[in-house]
Scaffold this motif. Structure first.
Motif, short mmCIF file in Angstrom:
data_model
loop_
_atom_site.label_atom_id
_atom_site.label_comp_id
_atom_site.label_asym_id
_atom_site.label_seq_id
_atom_site.Cartn_x
_atom_site.Cartn_y
_atom_site.Cartn_z
N ILE A 143 -1.13 -27.34 2.33
CA ILE A 143 -2.18 -26.85 1.25
C ILE A 143 -2.06 -28.10 0.11
N ILE A 144 -0.83 -28.54 -0.34
CA ILE A 144 -0.69 -29.57 -1.35
C ILE A 144 -1.63 -31.05 -0.64
N SER A 145 -1.36 -31.17 0.57
CA SER A 145 -1.98 -32.24 1.13
C SER A 145 -3.55 -32.22 1.25
N LEU A 146 -4.07 -31.05 1.37
CA LEU A 146 -5.49 -30.69 1.57
C LEU A 146 -5.94 -31.14 -0.02
N CYS A 147 -5.31 -30.70 -0.88
CA CYS A 147 -5.64 -30.80 -2.29
C CYS A 147 -5.53 -32.20 -2.89
N ILE A 148 -4.42 -33.19 -2.20
CA ILE A 148 -4.49 -34.58 -2.65
C ILE A 148 -5.75 -35.05 -1.81
N LYS A 149 -6.17 -34.82 -0.71
CA LYS A 149 -7.14 -35.45 0.25
C LYS A 149 -8.38 -35.10 -0.77
N GLU A 150 -8.57 -33.94 -1.19
CA GLU A 150 -9.75 -33.36 -1.93
C GLU A 150 -10.02 -34.33 -3.45
N GLY A 151 -8.95 -34.51 -3.83
CA GLY A 151 -8.66 -35.11 -5.15
C GLY A 151 -9.24 -36.34 -5.01
N THR A 152 -8.48 -37.24 -4.02
CA THR A 152 -8.62 -38.80 -4.02
C THR A 152 -9.99 -39.01 -3.43
N THR A 153 -10.71 -37.98 -2.69
CA THR A 153 -11.97 -38.22 -2.12
C THR A 153 -12.96 -38.19 -3.21
N ASN A 154 -12.73 -37.42 -4.39
CA ASN A 154 -13.49 -37.29 -5.37
C ASN A 154 -13.53 -38.71 -6.29
N ILE A 155 -12.27 -39.13 -6.15
CA ILE A 155 -12.14 -40.61 -6.83
C ILE A 155 -12.98 -41.43 -6.36
N VAL A 156 -12.80 -41.64 -5.02
CA VAL A 156 -13.81 -42.63 -4.31
C VAL A 156 -15.10 -42.43 -4.43
N LYS A 157 -15.45 -41.23 -4.15
CA LYS A 157 -17.02 -40.94 -4.42
C LYS A 157 -17.69 -40.86 -5.86
N HIS A 158 -16.85 -40.37 -6.92
CA HIS A 158 -17.56 -40.51 -7.98
C HIS A 158 -16.91 -41.06 -9.37
N SER A 159 -15.75 -41.58 -9.07
CA SER A 159 -15.05 -42.11 -10.53
C SER A 159 -15.36 -43.54 -10.85
N GLN A 160 -15.65 -44.46 -9.83
CA GLN A 160 -15.55 -45.72 -10.24
C GLN A 160 -14.50 -46.28 -10.75
N ALA A 161 -13.12 -45.66 -10.22
CA ALA A 161 -11.85 -46.15 -10.81
C ALA A 161 -11.52 -47.54 -9.97
N THR A 162 -10.55 -48.23 -10.57
CA THR A 162 -10.03 -49.20 -9.94
C THR A 162 -8.56 -48.99 -9.80
N HIS A 163 -7.95 -47.91 -10.25
CA HIS A 163 -6.44 -47.53 -10.09
C HIS A 163 -6.43 -46.16 -9.83
N CYS A 164 -5.42 -45.78 -9.21
CA CYS A 164 -4.88 -44.33 -8.90
C CYS A 164 -3.43 -44.20 -8.92
N ARG A 165 -2.95 -43.05 -9.48
CA ARG A 165 -1.52 -42.97 -9.54
C ARG A 165 -1.31 -41.35 -9.15
N ILE A 166 -0.47 -41.21 -8.11
CA ILE A 166 -0.10 -40.01 -7.60
C ILE A 166 1.48 -39.69 -7.61
N SER A 167 1.79 -38.82 -8.72
CA SER A 167 2.99 -38.73 -8.83
C SER A 167 3.66 -37.30 -8.53
N ILE A 168 4.70 -37.18 -8.00
CA ILE A 168 5.41 -35.98 -7.43
C ILE A 168 6.85 -35.59 -7.89
#
Length: 239
Positions: A139-164
């Motif tokens: 479930i956590i993995s699916l949420c990470i996938k959805e979150g990063t997919t949104n970043i790629v599609k909509h954010s126009q970001a150049t940096h992403c940080r994932i902390s656990i």
């Protein structure tokens, strides 16, 4: 003449060993599949048990409130329906391929996707999450996938940080970017679309939660919080 019989016996022995090795490999594959099924069944019991217990309690509450507070009974019944559908969908997804992805495996895929999108990825914390139920990791993995997919599609970001981070009581995963923030936003705050609503439904199965904060200058921070599951040992003690 003397060497020939030894050569024939050696060749026959080699063929026999190769056959036995092939049979052993097939046996190992079957054992791995069987162990995987047993593990998923155990994780389903450990994690979905909480959801099923919640449904039972809410059902009892609805029965009591039907005459006393019909409106509340109707709201509780609606929550039971939504929780049941989300649980059923998750079970179907797990059973369909009999294998759930771990957080570490998902981060490997995420790194490849972000690299293609020219987004630098920074990972903090231990992604192995040892002793964490496979269903919870899925479930956590699916949420990470959805979150990063949104970043790629909509954010126009150049940096992403994932902390656990992990404590005795909970697991927290933060996904941050330096983009422009979610498109679905109004004066009252972020409007959850199908993706975020789907994440909330999945997390509700394991009593988890999702929060999203956004800033025009600092991008978006998505926080996933999941409680640690307490498992019962055979001797009755908790682990």
């Amino acid at each position: 003449m003397l060497v020939s019989p030894f050569g024939i016996r050696s060749m026959n022995r080699r063929q026999q060993l190769e056959k036995e090795l092939s049979q052993a490999n097939e046996r190992i594959k079957e054992l791995v599949k069987r162990e995987e099924r047993v593990r998923i069944a155990r994780d389903l019991h450990d994690t979905l048990g909480h959801t099923l217990s919640l449904i039972i309690l809410k059902s009892q509450l609805v029965e009591k409130m039907t005459t006393k507070d019909p409106q509340r009974a109707q709201n509780e019944a609606r929550e039971i329906y939504q929780t049941s559908r989300a649980a059923l969908r998750q079970v179907r997804e797990l059973v369909s391929d009999m294998r759930a992805i771990t957080v570490a495996e998902e981060l490997t895929e995420v790194a490849e996707i972000l690299q293609v999108a020219n987004i630098k990825l920074e990972i903090e914390g231990d992604a192995r999450l040892e002793d964490v139920a496979l269903l919870t990791q899925n479930i956590i993995s699916l949420c990470i996938k959805e979150g990063t997919t949104n970043i790629v599609k909509h954010s126009q970001a150049t940096h992403c940080r994932i902390s656990i981070t992990r404590t005795d009581r909970k697991i927290t995963v933060q996904i941050e970017d330096n983009g422009i923030g979610p498109a679905q936003q109004d004066q009252e705050g972020i409007r959850y679309g199908n993706g975020l609503n789907g994440m909330c439904e999945r997390l509700s199965l394991i009593e988890g939660s999702l929060s999203v904060a956004t800033s025009a200058r600092q991008g978006t921070t998505m926080t996933i919080t999941v409680p640690q599951i307490i498992k019962e040992r055979e001797d009755g003690e908790t682990a």
